[in-house]
Motif scaffolding. Sequence first.
Motif, PDB file in Angstrom:
ATOM      1  N   MET A   7       0.813  -1.184   0.000  1.00 39.35           N
ATOM      2  CA  MET A   7       0.000   0.000   0.000  1.00 39.35           C
ATOM      3  C   MET A   7       0.870   1.267   0.000  1.00 39.35           C
ATOM      4  N   ARG A   8       1.898   1.262   0.830  1.00 39.79           N
ATOM      5  CA  ARG A   8       2.770   2.441   0.877  1.00 39.79           C
ATOM      6  C   ARG A   8       3.486   2.674  -0.443  1.00 39.79           C
ATOM      7  N   GLY A   9       3.889   1.578  -1.077  1.00 39.18           N
ATOM      8  CA  GLY A   9       4.564   1.693  -2.370  1.00 39.18           C
ATOM      9  C   GLY A   9       3.662   2.339  -3.412  1.00 39.18           C
ATOM     10  N   ASP A  10       2.381   1.995  -3.383  1.00 39.85           N
ATOM     11  CA  ASP A  10       1.419   2.610  -4.298  1.00 39.85           C
ATOM     12  C   ASP A  10       1.296   4.107  -4.046  1.00 39.85           C
ATOM     13  N   ILE A  11       1.279   4.474  -2.778  1.00 42.12           N
ATOM     14  CA  ILE A  11       1.198   5.902  -2.416  1.00 42.12           C
ATOM     15  C   ILE A  11       2.443   6.631  -2.908  1.00 42.12           C
ATOM     16  N   ALA A  12       3.604   6.041  -2.669  1.00 47.21           N
ATOM     17  CA  ALA A  12       4.862   6.660  -3.092  1.00 47.21           C
ATOM     18  C   ALA A  12       4.894   6.848  -4.605  1.00 47.21           C
TER      19      ALA A  12
ATOM     20  N   SER B 283       2.433   7.075  -6.594  1.00 42.23           N
ATOM     21  CA  SER B 283       1.443   8.100  -6.957  1.00 42.23           C
ATOM     22  C   SER B 283       2.024   9.498  -6.789  1.00 42.23           C
ATOM     23  N   TYR B 284       2.719   9.720  -5.687  1.00 51.98           N
ATOM     24  CA  TYR B 284       3.340  11.026  -5.479  1.00 51.98           C
ATOM     25  C   TYR B 284       4.397  11.314  -6.541  1.00 51.98           C
TER      26      TYR B 284
ATOM     27  N   ASP C  61       4.532  18.848 -12.517  1.00 54.42           N
ATOM     28  CA  ASP C  61       5.694  19.682 -12.202  1.00 54.42           C
ATOM     29  C   ASP C  61       5.628  20.246 -10.785  1.00 54.42           C
ATOM     30  N   LEU C  62       5.240  19.392  -9.830  1.00 55.57           N
ATOM     31  CA  LEU C  62       5.218  19.776  -8.426  1.00 55.57           C
ATOM     32  C   LEU C  62       6.479  19.255  -7.758  1.00 55.57           C
ATOM     33  N   LYS C  63       6.809  19.811  -6.630  1.00 53.02           N
ATOM     34  CA  LYS C  63       8.005  19.399  -5.918  1.00 53.02           C
ATOM     35  C   LYS C  63       7.633  18.705  -4.613  1.00 53.02           C
ATOM     36  N   ILE C  64       8.297  17.580  -4.359  1.00 52.75           N
ATOM     37  CA  ILE C  64       8.162  16.863  -3.102  1.00 52.75           C
ATOM     38  C   ILE C  64       9.321  17.290  -2.220  1.00 52.75           C
ATOM     39  N   SER C  65       9.060  17.527  -0.940  1.00 56.85           N
ATOM     40  CA  SER C  65      10.138  17.926  -0.036  1.00 56.85           C
ATOM     41  C   SER C  65      11.174  16.811   0.048  1.00 56.85           C
ATOM     42  N   THR C  66      12.390  17.176   0.381  1.00 57.62           N
ATOM     43  CA  THR C  66      13.485  16.212   0.486  1.00 57.62           C
ATOM     44  C   THR C  66      13.153  15.132   1.505  1.00 57.62           C
ATOM     45  N   GLN C  67      12.597  15.528   2.619  1.00 53.97           N
ATOM     46  CA  GLN C  67      12.244  14.576   3.670  1.00 53.97           C
ATOM     47  C   GLN C  67      11.190  13.577   3.165  1.00 53.97           C
ATOM     48  N   ASN C  68      10.168  14.071   2.513  1.00 58.17           N
ATOM     49  CA  ASN C  68       9.128  13.175   1.997  1.00 58.17           C
ATOM     50  C   ASN C  68       9.657  12.302   0.867  1.00 58.17           C
ATOM     51  N   ARG C  69      10.514  12.858   0.009  1.00 53.42           N
ATOM     52  CA  ARG C  69      11.088  12.076  -1.084  1.00 53.42           C
ATOM     53  C   ARG C  69      11.843  10.873  -0.531  1.00 53.42           C
ATOM     54  N   LYS C  70      12.642  11.087   0.495  1.00 48.58           N
ATOM     55  CA  LYS C  70      13.404   9.984   1.105  1.00 48.58           C
ATOM     56  C   LYS C  70      12.463   8.917   1.652  1.00 48.58           C
TER      57      LYS C  70
END
Length: 56
Positions: free
Chosen positions: A1-6, A8-9, A17-26
């Motif tokens: 489930m988490r992999g699907d969320i990741a 999707s982001y 063309d949105l940016k994910i924060s460094t913390q969330n990207r990791k």
Amino acid sequence: MRGDIARSYFYIEGRYDLKISTQNRKLYEVWARQASSGIRARNSYCAGQGQSHGLA
């Protein structure tokens, strides 16, 4: 489930063309890796089961 969320982001980030924060990207990268390793393990198990029953 988490992999699907990741995934999707990551898709939304690239598509819109949105940016994910460094913390969330990791965090999402870890989730995506864990999900893909789980899928590989499941596929290996299923393939082994099929071969032992002569289905593969």
